[in-house]
Design an enzyme around this catalytic site. Sequence first.
Site, PDB file in Angstrom:
ATOM      1  N   GLY A   8       6.398  -1.844  -7.949  1.00 21.12           N
ATOM      2  CA  GLY A   8       5.671  -2.530  -6.868  1.00 21.12           C
ATOM      3  C   GLY A   8       4.199  -2.174  -6.891  1.00 21.12           C
ATOM      4  N   LEU A  10       1.457  -3.604  -7.751  1.00 19.04           N
ATOM      5  CA  LEU A  10       0.363  -4.530  -7.415  1.00 19.04           C
ATOM      6  C   LEU A  10       0.259  -4.753  -5.905  1.00 19.04           C
ATOM      7  CD1 LEU A  10       0.708  -7.170 -10.283  1.00 19.04           C
ATOM      8  CD2 LEU A  10      -0.667  -5.093 -10.205  1.00 19.04           C
ATOM      9  N   GLN A  12      -0.084  -3.275  -1.699  1.00 16.43           N
ATOM     10  CA  GLN A  12      -1.169  -2.625  -0.946  1.00 16.43           C
ATOM     11  C   GLN A  12      -1.332  -1.154  -1.334  1.00 16.43           C
ATOM     12  OE1 GLN A  12      -0.648  -2.289   3.314  1.00 16.43           O
ATOM     13  NE2 GLN A  12      -2.814  -1.915   3.684  1.00 16.43           N
ATOM     14  N   ASP A  34       5.574  -4.381 -11.813  1.00 19.28           N
ATOM     15  CA  ASP A  34       5.760  -5.266 -10.649  1.00 19.28           C
ATOM     16  C   ASP A  34       6.490  -6.508 -11.145  1.00 19.28           C
ATOM     17  OD1 ASP A  34       5.063  -7.045  -8.254  1.00 19.28           O
ATOM     18  OD2 ASP A  34       3.971  -5.235  -7.718  1.00 19.28           O
ATOM     19  N   ARG A  36       5.105  -9.298 -10.096  1.00 20.31           N
ATOM     20  CA  ARG A  36       3.954 -10.190 -10.187  1.00 20.31           C
ATOM     21  C   ARG A  36       3.205  -9.816 -11.455  1.00 20.31           C
ATOM     22  NH1 ARG A  36       0.384  -9.774  -5.130  1.00 20.31           N
ATOM     23  NH2 ARG A  36       1.407  -7.854  -4.507  1.00 20.31           N
ATOM     24  N   ASP A  51      11.617  -5.763 -12.633  1.00 27.32           N
ATOM     25  CA  ASP A  51      12.287  -6.109 -11.380  1.00 27.32           C
ATOM     26  C   ASP A  51      13.197  -4.924 -11.061  1.00 27.32           C
ATOM     27  OD1 ASP A  51      13.998  -6.959  -9.394  1.00 27.32           O
ATOM     28  OD2 ASP A  51      14.247  -8.974 -10.225  1.00 27.32           O
ATOM     29  N   TYR A 140      14.481  -4.109   8.061  1.00 24.82           N
ATOM     30  CA  TYR A 140      13.560  -3.186   7.387  1.00 24.82           C
ATOM     31  C   TYR A 140      13.922  -1.744   7.753  1.00 24.82           C
ATOM     32  CZ  TYR A 140       8.970  -1.165   6.070  1.00 24.82           C
ATOM     33  OH  TYR A 140       7.947  -0.425   5.516  1.00 24.82           O
TER      34      TYR A 140
END
Length: 319
Positions: A8, A10, A12, A34, A36, A51, A140
């Site tokens: 993950g 890419l 914040q 990532d 992306r 992934d 979450y």
Amino acid sequence: MKRILVTGALGQIGAELVLALRERYEPDAVVASDIRIPTDRDPPGPFEYVDCTELRQVKEVVRKYDVDTIFHLAALLSAVAEGKPRVAWEVNMGGLYKVLEVARESHCAVFHPSSIGAFGPSTPRMSTPQDTIQRPTTMYGVTKVAGELLCDYYYHRFGVDTRGVRYPGLISYVAPPGGGTTDYAVEIFYDAIRNQRYTCFLKSDTCLDMMYMPDAIKAAIDLMEADPSRLEHRNAFNVAAANFTPDALAKEIQKHIPDFQMEYDVDPVRQDIADSWPDSIDDSAARSEWDWAPSYDLESMTRDMLENLAKKLKKEKRL
Ligand code: NAD
Ligand code: AKB
């Protein structure tokens, strides 16, 4: 930590954590990953498409780079997870499970961030203790509590060196936030600089814990470098820096941009989520077990954020 994988990467946190890790260790020893694909705005350096819900992909990248530490950041944040609870379970729990399995087989340490979202309405609201009631009412939050437990399980059962923090809402100017309840505290800065006005989706008096990204990055690295013999807790440590309401943040921004105006158009979904989270958390365990101490408060964060975001937006306009 000699060879590091960030999932993950890419997002914040990843956008800044990868840079900080590359500065601290060998740049080529930090692999960003990532689902992306990086653009030319992302920092150059080793990158792999991974992934985290695909065991084979996680396994292959760990073997290829002989990884010994995984910063597992891939997840869906609170507001997005509430809209897609099934996908949130698959990514947040399925992804974590695959990462922990690979870590067990390949003897990797794992950093996995939890959140203030791991608490719920029955948790003590003020100065929330390190060890307390955790009955969240969001998907979450359910994945964050289950993730904390699963990480502790892998530590106790298999000896995997798992560590984590419960981050509050994070404020940063490098990469945009990924769809959380605390995103207002980032959006407000963009709109204050561009338009001198912002319409906030939370009520003016919603108090939440927040932290500036440099402190969040420091927390992740310091915890992973901490002496394990001092750690009584592992998953996951409360970490705090500042707590404030949208109204207080708007007033702080007005000290720098006097014409700034705040309006409110409350989103009931995100307001409900925020109302289920604590106002302020007690981070004394992190302070005593690995010397956690934040550097930024509301005033210094606001000053730095406005200065750096204005520079960034000016540069982007010129491009
Ligand atoms: P983000 O949404 O900005 O980034 C997440 C990244 O994960 C994205 O780049 C996305 O493309 C990637 N991703 C999504 N599904 C994936 C998959 N199946 N495989 C691989 N990558 C995938 O999130 P963030 O803010 O950087 O948060 C990272 C972690 O920190 C999450 O676990 C989050 O819950 C936690 N956290 C964040 C905050 C915050 O305020 N940002 C606060 C508390 C906890
Ligand atoms: C979110 O709002 O979902 C995140 C978090 C506090 O976990 N920023």
